[in-house]
Scaffold this active site. Structure first.
Site, PDB file in Angstrom:
ATOM      1  N   LYS A   1     -36.152  87.311 -66.982  1.00 35.57           N
ATOM      2  CA  LYS A   1     -34.896  87.482 -67.717  1.00 35.57           C
ATOM      3  C   LYS A   1     -35.074  87.267 -69.224  1.00 35.57           C
ATOM      4  O   LYS A   1     -34.263  87.747 -70.016  1.00 35.57           O
ATOM      5  CB  LYS A   1     -33.821  86.559 -67.160  1.00 35.57           C
TER       6      LYS A   1
ATOM      7  N   TYR B   1     -30.256  87.139 -48.779  1.00 30.59           N
ATOM      8  CA  TYR B   1     -30.630  86.690 -50.123  1.00 30.59           C
ATOM      9  C   TYR B   1     -30.810  85.173 -50.147  1.00 30.59           C
ATOM     10  O   TYR B   1     -29.917  84.425 -49.715  1.00 30.59           O
ATOM     11  CB  TYR B   1     -29.549  87.084 -51.138  1.00 30.59           C
TER      12      TYR B   1
ATOM     13  N   TYR C   1     -37.494  85.370 -54.891  1.00 30.35           N
ATOM     14  CA  TYR C   1     -37.902  86.684 -55.400  1.00 30.35           C
ATOM     15  C   TYR C   1     -39.405  86.930 -55.263  1.00 30.35           C
ATOM     16  O   TYR C   1     -39.848  87.699 -54.421  1.00 30.35           O
ATOM     17  CB  TYR C   1     -37.511  86.830 -56.874  1.00 30.35           C
TER      18      TYR C   1
HETATM   19  C1  LIG Z   1     -34.015  88.110 -61.347  1.00 35.58           C
HETATM   20  C2  LIG Z   1     -35.362  87.957 -60.758  1.00 35.58           C
HETATM   21  C3  LIG Z   1     -36.032  89.050 -60.164  1.00 35.58           C
HETATM   22  C4  LIG Z   1     -35.412  90.408 -60.004  1.00 35.58           C
HETATM   23  O1  LIG Z   1     -35.289  91.113 -61.208  1.00 35.58           O
HETATM   24  P1  LIG Z   1     -34.073  92.130 -61.368  1.00 35.58           P
HETATM   25  O2  LIG Z   1     -34.207  92.650 -62.728  1.00 35.58           O
HETATM   26  O3  LIG Z   1     -32.835  91.324 -61.131  1.00 35.58           O
HETATM   27  O4  LIG Z   1     -34.227  93.174 -60.319  1.00 35.58           O
HETATM   28  C5  LIG Z   1     -37.304  88.870 -59.680  1.00 35.58           C
HETATM   29  N1  LIG Z   1     -37.890  87.663 -59.737  1.00 35.58           N
HETATM   30  C6  LIG Z   1     -37.286  86.588 -60.275  1.00 35.58           C
HETATM   31  C7  LIG Z   1     -38.007  85.293 -60.262  1.00 35.58           C
HETATM   32  C8  LIG Z   1     -35.999  86.697 -60.806  1.00 35.58           C
HETATM   33  O5  LIG Z   1     -35.406  85.615 -61.318  1.00 35.58           O
END
Ligand SMILES: *Cc1c(COP(=O)(O)O)cnc(C)c1O
Length: 336
Positions: free
Chosen positions: A49, A263, A289
């Site tokens: 991010k 999720y 993730y």
């Molecule tokens: C937000 C996030 C993702 C996914 O990225 P997006 O742009 O939301 O698809 C992947 N890995 C981590 C650790 C994240 O925080």
């Protein structure tokens, strides 16, 4: 493609390293595995991010905002990185945290990213699962506006055409690195959620005519919906950078077979992947993730989906801070 035409701040530690993973490649007996370390973008723990926020927060400042509003799940890495840059720039930050998993675990609700959000001085509001988060953010913005504040709303995951510019830039950076290391990348694999990472990455790669395919491993939605979300944002991003039509529908590929029960809910594959990366490469993945993304990659390697001599780059999107919210999911033995 000249990204300097867009407002941007510079606070990420870039370029992030592109490193080989020889021990993991050997353990899996598989292709040559590389890792792009976007867990090392530097902002209070870093993660994907941060790249998006360089463009989003620049836009907020262009609009004279003094307050940032965003949303995510309880253990959102996006929320934590947003709280961090807001703290650094002296902006007030409100985080709407959606109780998506329904977990009543103390660590999940107060440790990990949540503890860091509080440490960074953000104000946290817990909202029930399936709340319309955009409506909730708008209503908070209206309230703050009537108190004389100038709020700026960042969508979940920072995923709009402005945030996606961060990953258009990452595509330029990665291809440049690979070129200077004479590394021919055959595949890029990463976890995909709110879509901005994959949308920006594919848009950048296609606009450069790099011919590198990207595979997103889904963490929430089913394949059709995930690919549709990514494609829609990629189209908007391509228009925004002045390369309309450069991304085709077939360039967007997601595999959503590794979500498990939902999720943020642990899977055995995630536990195996997080543990394997820690013990082979000393790389810390996250439970929501990158752990599920890597679980997908490991399974696809075992199923011989990649040529033995292929160069596969895993984009590490960060999130290890979330591990502390998931201590019990690993069930490590007591010691004495
Ligand atoms: C937000 C996030 C993702 C996914 O990225 P997006 O742009 O939301 O698809 C992947 N890995 C981590 C650790 C994240 O925080």
């Amino acid at each position: 493609m000249h990204l300097s035409r867009f407002s941007r701040l510079h606070f990420a530690h870039l370029p992030t390293p592109l490193e080989p993973m020889p021990a993991l490649s050997k353990e899996l007996g598989g292709p040559n595995l590389w890792i792009k370390r976007d867990d090392c973008t530097g902002l209070a723990g870093g993660g994907n991010k941060t790249r998006k926020l360089e463009f989003l927060i620049a836009d907020a400042l262009d609009q004279n905002a003094d307050t940032i509003i965003t949303q995510g799940a309880t253990q959102s890495n996006h929320a934590r990185q947003t709280a961090a840059i807001a703290a650094k720039l002296g902006l007030k930050c409100h985080l709407l945290l959606e109780d998506r998993t329904g977990s009543d675990k103390v660590d999940y609700n107060y440790n990990g990213n949540v503890m860091l959000d509080q440490l960074l001085g953000a104000s946290l509001i817990k909202v029930p699962a399936d709340t319309d988060m955009d409506v909730a953010m708008k209503s908070l913005a209206d309230d703050l506006g009537s108190e004389g504040k100038k709020p700026y709303i960042i969508p979940g995951g920072g995923s709009n055409k402005i945030g996606a510019l961060g990953y258009v830039n990452a595509a330029l950076e990665l291809v440049h690195q690979a070129n200077s290391q004479s590394l021919k990348i055959d595949h890029i694999v990463h976890a995909t959620g709110s879509a901005g990472t994959q949308a920006g990455l594919v848009t950048g790669l296609m606009a450069m005519n790099s011919q590198i395919p990207v595979l997103g491993i889904g963490v929430r939605a089913v394949k059709e919906k995930q690919e549709g979300n990514v494609f829609a944002l990629a189209e908007r991003t391509a228009d925004y950078i002045g390369a309309p039509g450069v991304v085709k529908r077939e360039d967007i590929v997601a595999n959503c077979d590794y979500v498990g029960d939902g999720y943020g809910i642990p899977t055995d594959g995630m536990r195996e992947a997080v543990t394997m990366l820690a013990r082979s490469e000393a790389i810390l993945l996250d439970p929501v993730y990158s752990g599920k993304g890597m679980a997908g990659l490991i399974d696809l390697i075992r199923n011989k989906e990649f040529a033995d001599d292929a160069n596969v780059v895993f984009l590490h999107t960060g999130g290890a801070q979330g591990l502390f919210g998931y201590r019990e999911a690993f069930n490590f033995p007591a010691y004495d």
